[in-house]
Design an enzyme around this catalytic site. Structure first.
Site, PDB file in Angstrom:
ATOM      1  CB  CYS A  51      -0.792  -0.156   1.148  1.00 28.52           C
ATOM      2  SG  CYS A  51      -2.079   1.111   1.088  1.00 28.52           S
ATOM      3  CG  HIS A  92      -3.783  -3.746   2.709  1.00 31.78           C
ATOM      4  ND1 HIS A  92      -2.709  -3.371   3.658  1.00 31.78           N
ATOM      5  CD2 HIS A  92      -4.225  -2.976   2.371  1.00 31.78           C
ATOM      6  CE1 HIS A  92      -2.720  -2.273   3.984  1.00 31.78           C
ATOM      7  NE2 HIS A  92      -3.668  -1.651   2.821  1.00 31.78           N
ATOM      8  CD  GLU A 142      -1.494  -6.674   4.943  1.00 28.50           C
ATOM      9  OE1 GLU A 142      -1.696  -5.580   5.392  1.00 28.50           O
ATOM     10  OE2 GLU A 142      -0.862  -6.908   3.844  1.00 28.50           O
TER      11      GLU A 142
END
Length: 547
Positions: free
Chosen positions: A380, A519, A521
């Site tokens: 990001c 994102h 993750e």
């Protein structure tokens, strides 16, 4: 119709209700049941989206664009069940719904009260999708006794009362403090916590007791007697080296069996724990270690980057290495050389964030990684800083920066290589935004498709040229700089399907340098590591052999 498990906490906060809920969900899955987990938070914010990470930790984003509590990340990582907007609610959202209904006239002019209107709204939320799963696990945030939690406790009391007997149970987490002077575990705080529950009409069926020391049989019997639960339903929760040991640890203590006994499910299906046995094996049997620097701005609170740290752990499991994470404050080298702070790391990760603070340090981290061939993953804002670094130091745009920082300062200081998202496609609709729009819920949120360049590093990592990832951002790299940056070796290797929004950049002349606007993750799991983190840790492992 689902059976409901309501998880509450007492004595102190941060006992691990979210982890216990997630671990229990995974154990029920191991016995062949389907589950869904929910979080009910008593705070008055509508959602955590505009809350500082220092206040609330990470904001977890769902595929359908909800900004939620970080516990939903635990739920997904342990069960693999994608969370939805309907899996997270706050008092702020509940009261907003009630007041909107009142304004529309839905209550036909009645006096609006906590009971029944607020509690009914909570009960309606709890019941969403109850026909879809075997078990619905609902965690109540905060601790018993908190004034803001009372409407939720009353709602789950009513909910259980409205349902057939045996369809709802209560699981309560408490702390057994240890007094070193007397060498004793003290049960009184647990007794008082249960007494507080009973005073509002709730009686726990299962007690999960956090303890740093083994719970003697005598103390277990005492807790059972004075808290009015079966001795087999007093479950010990000891500290663990890794949270991913929790399913096996709770199973060893009989938590899942206690739950099935409370529901009178007999005979109970035998659990298949091979997935978690493999996870535990990968945690404890590693082949070396790697050192990764996370260069961020919220490093004083690790929960601000909870999913990133866990995704790195997952990448370590996939490569059978231990990942040693160091939290590096980007502000430390905002105006000085980054090298003394970043030397010796096998890889560098720059995560997301908002605002200008610490961004010059993040830019220098990207520069250090590029110039020294250190594996770099920018997420990001971390991707945007890598693009600004490339524009300034390689492509000749010396004043490159972000409109976000000029917007904060109220004057133009930068050539905006990064600018606010003006419009994008969501489903079949076009979404438009202005730079000065209200902040809450106005970002590009949730899952979006991206098309990867064939033959690129990132396409090789994913093993595909079509992906879907979760987003949470208000600013975007300006496509107008694509040709200038690609001319110096920074490829825009991932784009939105319409070719208008940059999703991924990578340096073609670097061993491993990737920046992503989304994102990754948020979708990583211990038994299914995200491809980017898996390969990032592999690159760090390879680099560790060269250092």
């Amino acid at each position: 119709m689902a059976r409901f498990i309501f998880i509450t906490g007492g004595v102190v906060s941060s006992l691990g209700k979210g982890l216990a809920s997630a671990a229990l969900g995974s154990l029920l899955q191991a016995r062949g049941f389907s589950v869904r987990l929910r979080k009910l938070d008593p705070y008055l914010n509508v959602d955590p989206g505009t809350m500082s990470p220092f206040e609330h930790g990470e904001v977890f984003v769902t595929d359908d664009g909800a900004e939620t509590d970080l516990d939903l990340g635990h739920y997904e990582r342990f069960t693999g069940v994608p969370a939805r907007k309907t899996d997270s609610i706050s008092s702020g959202r509940i009261y907003t719904n009630v007041l909107n209904k009142e304004r529309r006239g839905d209550y036909l002019g009645k006096t609006i009260q906590v009971i029944p209107h607020v509690t009914n709204e909570i009960k309606d939320f709890i019941a969403i999708g109850e026909d879809e799963v075997d078990f619905m696990l609902c965690e109540i945030g905060g601790t018993v006794g908190d004034i803001e939690g009372l409407p939720f406790f009353e709602a789950i009391r009513q909910f259980s009362h409205d349902r057939p007997r045996g369809q709802c149970i209560y699981m309560h987490l408490t702390l057994l403090p240890y007094l070193a002077a007397s060498g004793e575990l003290k049960t009184k705080p647990t007794q008082h916590s249960v007494k507080e529950m009973q005073s509002i009409g709730l009686a726990p069926d299962i007690l999960v007791c956090r303890s740093e020391h083994p719970i003697p049989e005598k103390e277990r019997e005492k807790i059972a007697l004075f808290c009015n639960v079966r001795k087999e339903s007093v479950v010990a929760a000891y500290d663990l080296k890794s949270i991913y040991e929790a399913p096996l640890a709770y199973h060893a203590q009989g938590l899942d069996q206690a739950v099935l006994d409370a529901f009178e499910i007999n005979p109970a299906p035998k659990p298949d724990l091979r997935v978690w046995e493999d996870v535990a094996d990968r945690i404890h049997n590693t082949d070396g270690e790697v050192n990764v620097a996370i260069v961020g701005k919220y490093t004083q609170l690790e929960d601000a980057y909870k999913s990133i740290k866990e995704a790195l752990t997952h990448g370590g499991m996939a490569n059978r290495v231990k990942v040693n994470v160091s939290w590096v404050d980007a502000e430390v080298f905002d105006s000085t050389d980054a090298a003394p702070y970043l030397e010796g790391y096998h890889a560098i990760l720059v995560p997301g964030g908002f605002g200008e603070r610490g961004t010059e340090g993040k830019i220098k981290a990207a520069q250090y990684a590029r110039e020294n061939n250190i594996p770099y993953l920018g997420i990001c804002l971390g991707m945007q800083m890598a693009v600004i670094e490339a524009a300034r130091n390689v492509a000749g745009v010396s004043t490159a920066g972000s409109e976000e920082f000029d917007h904060e300062a109220g004057k133009k200081r930068f050539e905006p290589v990064v600018y606010h998202l003006k419009e994008w496609v969501q489903g079949n609709a076009k979404v438009s935004r202005k730079a000065d729009d209200a902040k809450g819920g106005t970002m590009r949120l949730g899952a979006y498709d991206a098309t990867l360049m064939a033959g690129s590093k990132v396409a090789d990592v994913y093993g595909s040229t079509a992906i879907e990832e979760r987003h949470r951002h208000r600013y975007e790299v300006d496509i107008a700089y694509k040709d200038k940056l690609e001319a110096v070796g920074m490829k825009f290797s991932g784009m939105s399907p319409d070719g208008r929004l940059p999703e991924i950049v990578e340096w073609t002349n670097h061993p491993w340098f990737i920046g992503v606007q989304f994102h990754p993750e948020l979708k990583s799991k211990p038994f299914d590591p995200h491809p980017l983190f898996k390969d990032f840790v592999r690159a760090a492992k390879d680099n560790s052999r060269l250092v």
